[in-house]
Design a protein around this motif. Structure first.
Motif, PDB file in Angstrom:
ATOM      1  N   ASP A  41       0.795  -1.234   0.000  1.00  0.00           N
ATOM      2  CA  ASP A  41       0.000   0.000   0.000  1.00  0.00           C
ATOM      3  C   ASP A  41       0.827   1.284   0.000  1.00  0.00           C
ATOM      4  N   SER A  42       2.121   1.181  -0.189  1.00  0.00           N
ATOM      5  CA  SER A  42       3.029   2.329  -0.257  1.00  0.00           C
ATOM      6  C   SER A  42       3.159   3.105   1.043  1.00  0.00           C
ATOM      7  N   GLY A  43       2.561   2.616   2.121  1.00  0.00           N
ATOM      8  CA  GLY A  43       2.650   3.327   3.389  1.00  0.00           C
ATOM      9  C   GLY A  43       3.233   2.448   4.469  1.00  0.00           C
ATOM     10  N   LEU A  44       3.455   3.030   5.631  1.00  0.00           N
ATOM     11  CA  LEU A  44       4.026   2.288   6.750  1.00  0.00           C
ATOM     12  C   LEU A  44       2.962   1.817   7.742  1.00  0.00           C
ATOM     13  N   GLU A  45       1.690   2.164   7.494  1.00  0.00           N
ATOM     14  CA  GLU A  45       0.631   1.816   8.450  1.00  0.00           C
ATOM     15  C   GLU A  45       0.480   0.309   8.629  1.00  0.00           C
ATOM     16  N   ARG A  46       0.595  -0.447   7.551  1.00  0.00           N
ATOM     17  CA  ARG A  46       0.478  -1.903   7.630  1.00  0.00           C
ATOM     18  C   ARG A  46       1.588  -2.472   8.518  1.00  0.00           C
ATOM     19  N   ALA A  47       2.794  -1.914   8.390  1.00  0.00           N
ATOM     20  CA  ALA A  47       3.916  -2.366   9.208  1.00  0.00           C
ATOM     21  C   ALA A  47       3.680  -2.040  10.679  1.00  0.00           C
ATOM     22  N   VAL A  48       3.146  -0.860  10.946  1.00  0.00           N
ATOM     23  CA  VAL A  48       2.835  -0.484  12.338  1.00  0.00           C
ATOM     24  C   VAL A  48       1.813  -1.451  12.920  1.00  0.00           C
ATOM     25  N   PHE A  49       0.759  -1.740  12.164  1.00  0.00           N
ATOM     26  CA  PHE A  49      -0.276  -2.656  12.626  1.00  0.00           C
ATOM     27  C   PHE A  49       0.295  -4.047  12.879  1.00  0.00           C
ATOM     28  N   ALA A  50       1.105  -4.552  11.929  1.00  0.00           N
ATOM     29  CA  ALA A  50       1.670  -5.895  12.065  1.00  0.00           C
ATOM     30  C   ALA A  50       2.557  -6.000  13.297  1.00  0.00           C
ATOM     31  N   ASN A  51       3.388  -4.995  13.542  1.00  0.00           N
ATOM     32  CA  ASN A  51       4.280  -5.061  14.693  1.00  0.00           C
ATOM     33  C   ASN A  51       3.556  -4.808  16.004  1.00  0.00           C
TER      34      ASN A  51
ATOM     35  N   ARG B 186       0.562  -5.971  16.681  1.00  0.00           N
ATOM     36  CA  ARG B 186      -0.009  -7.291  16.990  1.00  0.00           C
ATOM     37  C   ARG B 186       1.073  -8.307  17.330  1.00  0.00           C
ATOM     38  N   ARG B 187       2.121  -8.359  16.525  1.00  0.00           N
ATOM     39  CA  ARG B 187       3.166  -9.378  16.689  1.00  0.00           C
ATOM     40  C   ARG B 187       3.878  -9.244  18.027  1.00  0.00           C
ATOM     41  N   LEU B 188       4.144  -8.005  18.453  1.00  0.00           N
ATOM     42  CA  LEU B 188       4.921  -7.776  19.664  1.00  0.00           C
ATOM     43  C   LEU B 188       4.065  -7.445  20.884  1.00  0.00           C
ATOM     44  N   SER B 189       2.726  -7.335  20.676  1.00  0.00           N
ATOM     45  CA  SER B 189       1.814  -6.954  21.765  1.00  0.00           C
ATOM     46  C   SER B 189       2.285  -5.671  22.450  1.00  0.00           C
TER      47      SER B 189
ATOM     48  N   ALA C 100       5.129   0.841  18.415  1.00  0.00           N
ATOM     49  CA  ALA C 100       5.364   0.176  17.129  1.00  0.00           C
ATOM     50  C   ALA C 100       5.689   1.207  16.056  1.00  0.00           C
ATOM     51  N   ARG C 101       4.951   2.325  16.048  1.00  0.00           N
ATOM     52  CA  ARG C 101       5.191   3.372  15.060  1.00  0.00           C
ATOM     53  C   ARG C 101       6.604   3.941  15.204  1.00  0.00           C
ATOM     54  N   ALA C 102       7.029   4.209  16.433  1.00  0.00           N
ATOM     55  CA  ALA C 102       8.372   4.751  16.663  1.00  0.00           C
ATOM     56  C   ALA C 102       9.433   3.763  16.185  1.00  0.00           C
ATOM     57  N   ASN C 103       9.233   2.460  16.475  1.00  0.00           N
ATOM     58  CA  ASN C 103      10.192   1.440  16.034  1.00  0.00           C
ATOM     59  C   ASN C 103      10.270   1.374  14.513  1.00  0.00           C
ATOM     60  N   ILE C 104       9.103   1.402  13.859  1.00  0.00           N
ATOM     61  CA  ILE C 104       9.043   1.327  12.399  1.00  0.00           C
ATOM     62  C   ILE C 104       9.676   2.570  11.782  1.00  0.00           C
ATOM     63  N   GLU C 105       9.370   3.743  12.322  1.00  0.00           N
ATOM     64  CA  GLU C 105       9.946   4.972  11.767  1.00  0.00           C
ATOM     65  C   GLU C 105      11.456   4.993  11.927  1.00  0.00           C
ATOM     66  N   ASP C 106      11.954   4.516  13.077  1.00  0.00           N
ATOM     67  CA  ASP C 106      13.404   4.448  13.271  1.00  0.00           C
ATOM     68  C   ASP C 106      14.036   3.501  12.255  1.00  0.00           C
ATOM     69  N   ALA C 107      13.423   2.336  12.060  1.00  0.00           N
ATOM     70  CA  ALA C 107      13.970   1.367  11.099  1.00  0.00           C
ATOM     71  C   ALA C 107      13.894   1.912   9.676  1.00  0.00           C
ATOM     72  N   ALA C 108      12.800   2.585   9.336  1.00  0.00           N
ATOM     73  CA  ALA C 108      12.647   3.133   7.984  1.00  0.00           C
ATOM     74  C   ALA C 108      13.669   4.235   7.718  1.00  0.00           C
ATOM     75  N   GLU C 109      13.922   5.078   8.706  1.00  0.00           N
ATOM     76  CA  GLU C 109      14.899   6.155   8.530  1.00  0.00           C
ATOM     77  C   GLU C 109      16.281   5.603   8.215  1.00  0.00           C
ATOM     78  N   GLY C 110      16.603   4.442   8.759  1.00  0.00           N
ATOM     79  CA  GLY C 110      17.904   3.832   8.511  1.00  0.00           C
ATOM     80  C   GLY C 110      18.029   3.198   7.144  1.00  0.00           C
ATOM     81  N   ARG C 111      16.971   3.203   6.353  1.00  0.00           N
ATOM     82  CA  ARG C 111      16.987   2.563   5.029  1.00  0.00           C
ATOM     83  C   ARG C 111      17.149   3.596   3.917  1.00  0.00           C
ATOM     84  N   THR C 112      17.887   4.654   4.164  1.00  0.00           N
ATOM     85  CA  THR C 112      18.042   5.691   3.151  1.00  0.00           C
ATOM     86  C   THR C 112      18.698   5.110   1.909  1.00  0.00           C
ATOM     87  N   GLY C 113      18.098   5.379   0.766  1.00  0.00           N
ATOM     88  CA  GLY C 113      18.589   4.850  -0.494  1.00  0.00           C
ATOM     89  C   GLY C 113      17.918   3.558  -0.886  1.00  0.00           C
TER      90      GLY C 113
END
Length: 154
Positions: free
Chosen positions: A106-116, A118-121, A127-140
């Protein structure tokens, strides 16, 4: 105007050196495990100036995985290669796999936030902060959706 990309070892992003173009806004981090030196990226930019994205800017809400990135699930890990370079590839964590699966769908990070969430309770905000931190590290390795791309100065 020709593009003159360079490796800028004085400029760092998250501890990694940066490659950038003197003639436009293209810039990204040089990942030691993904890129065998800067040369593949520099030649790629000189040959593809119309795909110039400043990967050091904050990530927008809508992201695709660029065509030059090959990725797949390897168990719970994200296995990734950058075809612009001669690097050997890299395994990244589950958060990164969730990000890549999310932007594929879906071109967004919302699905990843939702999945994490649920997965990590954990709380969605965590979850959003974790996903945003991981996404920021993927520059390029991620880029703005085509409608959000900056115009090139080429």
């Amino acid at each position: 105007m020709p593009h003159r990309p360079v490796a800028d070892y004085d400029l760092r992003f998250d501890g990694q050196p940066v490659v950038r173009c003197r003639d436009c806004h293209w810039a990204q981090a040089l990942h030691e495990h993904l890129h065998e030196g800067p040369y593949g990226l520099l030649y790629w930019h000189a040959d593809h100036p119309d795909e110039a994205v400043d990967h050091l800017q904050a990530l927008p809400d809508r992201l695709p995985v660029p065509a030059y990135i090959e990725w797949w699930a390897s168990g719970p890990w994200l296995s990734i290669e950058d075809k612009r370079s001669e690097g050997a590839g890299r395994l990244l964590g589950r958060d990164c796999l969730e990000i890549f699966q999310s932007v594929r769908v879906d071109s967004g990070l919302e699905r990843a936030v939702f999945a994490n969430t649920r997965r990590l309770s954990i709380f969605p905000s965590t979850a959003r902060a974790n996903i945003e931190d991981a996404a920021e590290g993927r520059t390029g390795l991620l880029c703005p959706s085509p409608g959000l791309r900056q115009s090139s100065n080429a």
